[in-house]
Design a protein around this motif. Structure first.
Motif, mmCIF file in Angstrom:
data_model
loop_
_atom_site.group_PDB
_atom_site.id
_atom_site.type_symbol
_atom_site.label_atom_id
_atom_site.label_comp_id
_atom_site.label_asym_id
_atom_site.label_seq_id
_atom_site.Cartn_x
_atom_site.Cartn_y
_atom_site.Cartn_z
ATOM 1 N N HIS A 234 0.822 -1.219 0.000
ATOM 2 C CA HIS A 234 0.000 0.000 0.000
ATOM 3 C C HIS A 234 0.852 1.263 0.000
ATOM 4 O O HIS A 234 0.533 2.238 0.673
ATOM 5 C CB HIS A 234 -0.946 0.030 1.208
ATOM 6 N N ARG B 125 -7.142 -2.593 -0.721
ATOM 7 C CA ARG B 125 -6.788 -1.791 0.454
ATOM 8 C C ARG B 125 -7.999 -1.564 1.356
ATOM 9 O O ARG B 125 -7.882 -1.530 2.582
ATOM 10 C CB ARG B 125 -6.216 -0.440 -0.005
ATOM 11 N N LYS C 164 -5.211 -1.893 5.856
ATOM 12 C CA LYS C 164 -3.845 -1.643 6.295
ATOM 13 C C LYS C 164 -3.803 -1.411 7.801
ATOM 14 O O LYS C 164 -2.931 -1.934 8.496
ATOM 15 C CB LYS C 164 -3.268 -0.429 5.556
#
Length: 613
Positions: free
Chosen positions: A261, A447, A483
């Motif tokens: 990410h 994500r 994340k």
């Protein structure tokens, strides 16, 4: 043409600030001076915030080059124009799935077929290329499909034709080369759906009741097909075995391949963005299909299925007529037990199950949130699913990390679990949604996880697992950052649902680079902008909209599937204009004409949609 006496630019700008955007565009055609003022960035920033009703604390999208172009993107590039209606299904259409290339998509329906469609015809129309019925395999209907990462195989999930409350399902794997059926895998409960882990392996589920309200969900890794030369290699392997409490079970599994990410496709934390700007000083071979039995070595799966049939009367009642909408599965055991077991015994069972869970469950992976130095920056693979702890309705997102050595069926089928006293796997992380989860979808880069839910009343207390709180008619869309494993916001709202807890069914959503879309029970699909958090369009059907899907090759192409038995194809005004221009004599048409034409058609719709928070 040239104007007469020239007004000061500041006065022209002041006048334009009081006009709607379409009037500004018209005025810009009057003369060079007005045209220059009509492209002023300050003007279009004010028009942008006022027209779309966006809080001024929300900054412009990081990739936008100007306010004018950003206004144009939200106005002209939304797939909201119906260009085609596909009527080949004869019953409710439940799910749509694009291939990763975007050249094909599949549709599942209550008519028990899975259909494949071509999106690359020269004339721009979508056409049917293949249809397969699953009725010969005793399926009641098809409910979900997914292409593997290289688009060579299609996973199709369905529901068995059996007792009225049967929770059994099956997964079929179909070759995209010649449309042959390669394998079939058991899947219980059916709303586990199933998913691909990689090009050759898929994940399915099984459910074993170990008490009246306590069960065990087993998640299996399956090889999609077995080559003749590898008959001695394992084709199934147990991934996880998880204890369920209070009649809850694991459902809706999906895999997220979370990269490092470094370049996220969406920035949700506006305060963090502002702080960062300040710190920078900036403002194969054919063979017979295989049926993998994923029960234990004993025949408990067959016994459970037989017990279901004994409990229910009219076991073939679904063989004709209209099938019920798929809802919460796997509860037939609980409802049967509640008739014969008192509340005191259920309390004792819950207490014993909690003690068993503490004694025989492995510790969670502490490296999930705080990785070691060797794992810092390493790509991770997560298994995501819905679950619960308080009631049977799914109200939590469970997260379990899949390690590299677990991504193949090679090695012992059950690993070392047989000899271990800790035979339950723990969840590495749980996110409570405080409501009934009815849909999930991943962003293209994996994500962000978007979750449709219907909220419980604030401060509600659940005393009976079989009596969950009432759920709201409004559907909330949560955004979870995989994340940080925390919820970013929960303010996407416009769509509605009306069914109660025990009839609540899954509504599939989809996420593109810039947009997120969802179906709803109010006969509409909805499109939001991911960055600005606003609803941009409503897509009308004649019945419940069950599923939507963006083309991964072009987010200006969207599909919607409905209980009205149709699949509708939606394209953006920009794409429609380009298609019309290519099909006839070239005829220049500027931005003004397209905006004005769309404004006249959609003014009422824009007012109703953009007025929603």
């Amino acid at each position: 043409m040239e104007c007469g006496p020239v007004l000061p630019d500041s006065l022209v700008l002041e006048i334009f600030l009081r006009l709607p955007h379409d009037a500004v565009l018209r005025a810009g055609l009057t003369c060079r001076q007005w045209q220059a003022v009509s492209r002023d960035e300050f003007l279009w920033r004010e028009l942008f915030y006022s027209y779309y009703r966006i809080p001024r604390s929300v900054p412009r999208h990081p990739s936008a080059v100007s306010w004018y172009r950003e206004f144009k993107r939200l106005f002209d590039c939304i797939p909201c124009v119906e260009v085609q209606t596909l009527r080949e299904h004869s019953d409710q259409v439940l799910h749509l799935a694009f291939s990763h290339r975007g050249h094909r998509f599949s549709s599942c329906s209550k008519d028990c077929t899975v259909k494949l469609w071509d999106t690359e015809r020269p004339d721009g129309n979508i056409s049917l290329v293949h249809s397969a019925s699953m009725r010969p395999f005793n399926w009641g209907y098809t409910q979900f499909s997914q292409f593997n990462p290289d688009d060579s195989l299609l996973l199709v999930s369905g529901v068995y034709l059996g007792p009225h409350h049967s929770s059994s399902g099956e997964i079929a794997v179909i070759s995209m080369e010649n449309y042959t059926l390669l394998s079939r895998v058991r899947n219980k409960p059916y709303d586990v759906f199933g998913c691909w882990l990689n090009e050759t392996h898929l994940i399915s589920g099984n459910l074993h009741w170990i008490g009246n309200m306590t069960s065990c969900s087993v998640l299996w890794l399956n090889k999609a097909f077995q080559n003749v030369e590898s008959e001695n290699v394992n084709v199934v392997k147990r991934l996880f075995k998880i204890q369920n409490m209070n009649a809850s079970t694991i459902r809706t599994v999906m895999v997220a391949h979370c990269r490092r990410h470094d370049s996220p496709d969406l920035l949700l934390d506006y305060e963090a963005q502002s702080q960062a700007r300040r710190e920078r000083g900036e403002q194969q071979h054919p063979h017979q299909p295989l049926l993998f039995d994923l029960g234990t070595s004993e025949s408990d799966e067959e016994e459970e299925d037989e017990e279901e049939r004994r409990r229910e009367t009219g076991s073939h009642g679904l063989s004709c007529g209209r099938l019920a909408q798929p809802t919460i599965s796997g509860l037939e055991h609980v409802f049967h037990s509640r008739k014969n077991v008192g509340s005191r015994e259920l309390q004792i069972e819950a207490h014993v199950a909690q003690m068993m869970g503490r004694a025989y469950t492995k510790a969670p992976d502490s490296n999930l949130i705080e990785p070691t130095e060797s794992e810092e920056g390493e790509d991770k693979t997560y298994l995501l699913f819905t679950t619960g702890s308080l009631t049977y309705s799914p109200h939590q997102i469970g997260i379990k990390r899949i390690k590299p050595d677990q991504m193949t069926t090679s090695g012992p089928v059950l690993g070392e679990e047989r000899s271990s006293e800790e035979f339950f796997d723990s969840l590495d992380h749980v996110i409570d949604i405080h409501g009934h989860i009815i849909g999930m979808g991943l962003s293209p880069d994996h994500r962000y996880l978007y979750v449709n839910s219907r909220a419980w009343p604030a401060g509600c207390v659940i005393s009976d697992p079989m009596s969950p709180p009432p759920i709201a008619e409004e559907i909330d869309m949560h955004v979870i950052d995989l994340k940080t494993l925390r919820e970013e916001r929960r303010s996407l709202r416009a769509h509605r649902a009306f069914t109660p807890n025990d009839e609540c069914f899954f509504i599939f959503l989809d996420v593109s680079r810039d947009f997120v879309a969802s179906g709803a029970e109010d006969k509409h699909g909805y499109i939001w902008d991911r960055h600005y958090n606003i609803c941009l369009a409503r897509l009308a059907h004649d019945d419940v909209v069950n599923s939507v899907a963006f083309s991964p090759a072009d987010q200006e192409l969207l599909l919607s599937a409905s209980d009205d038995s149709t699949v509708k194809v939606w394209r953006s005004p920009r794409m429609v204009r380009l298609a019309q221009a290519s099909s006839c004599q070239p005829r220049p048409r500027g931005l003004l004409s397209s905006w004005l034409m769309r404004s006249s058609k959609n003014s009422a719709l824009a007012g109703s949609v953009n007025g929603k928070p």
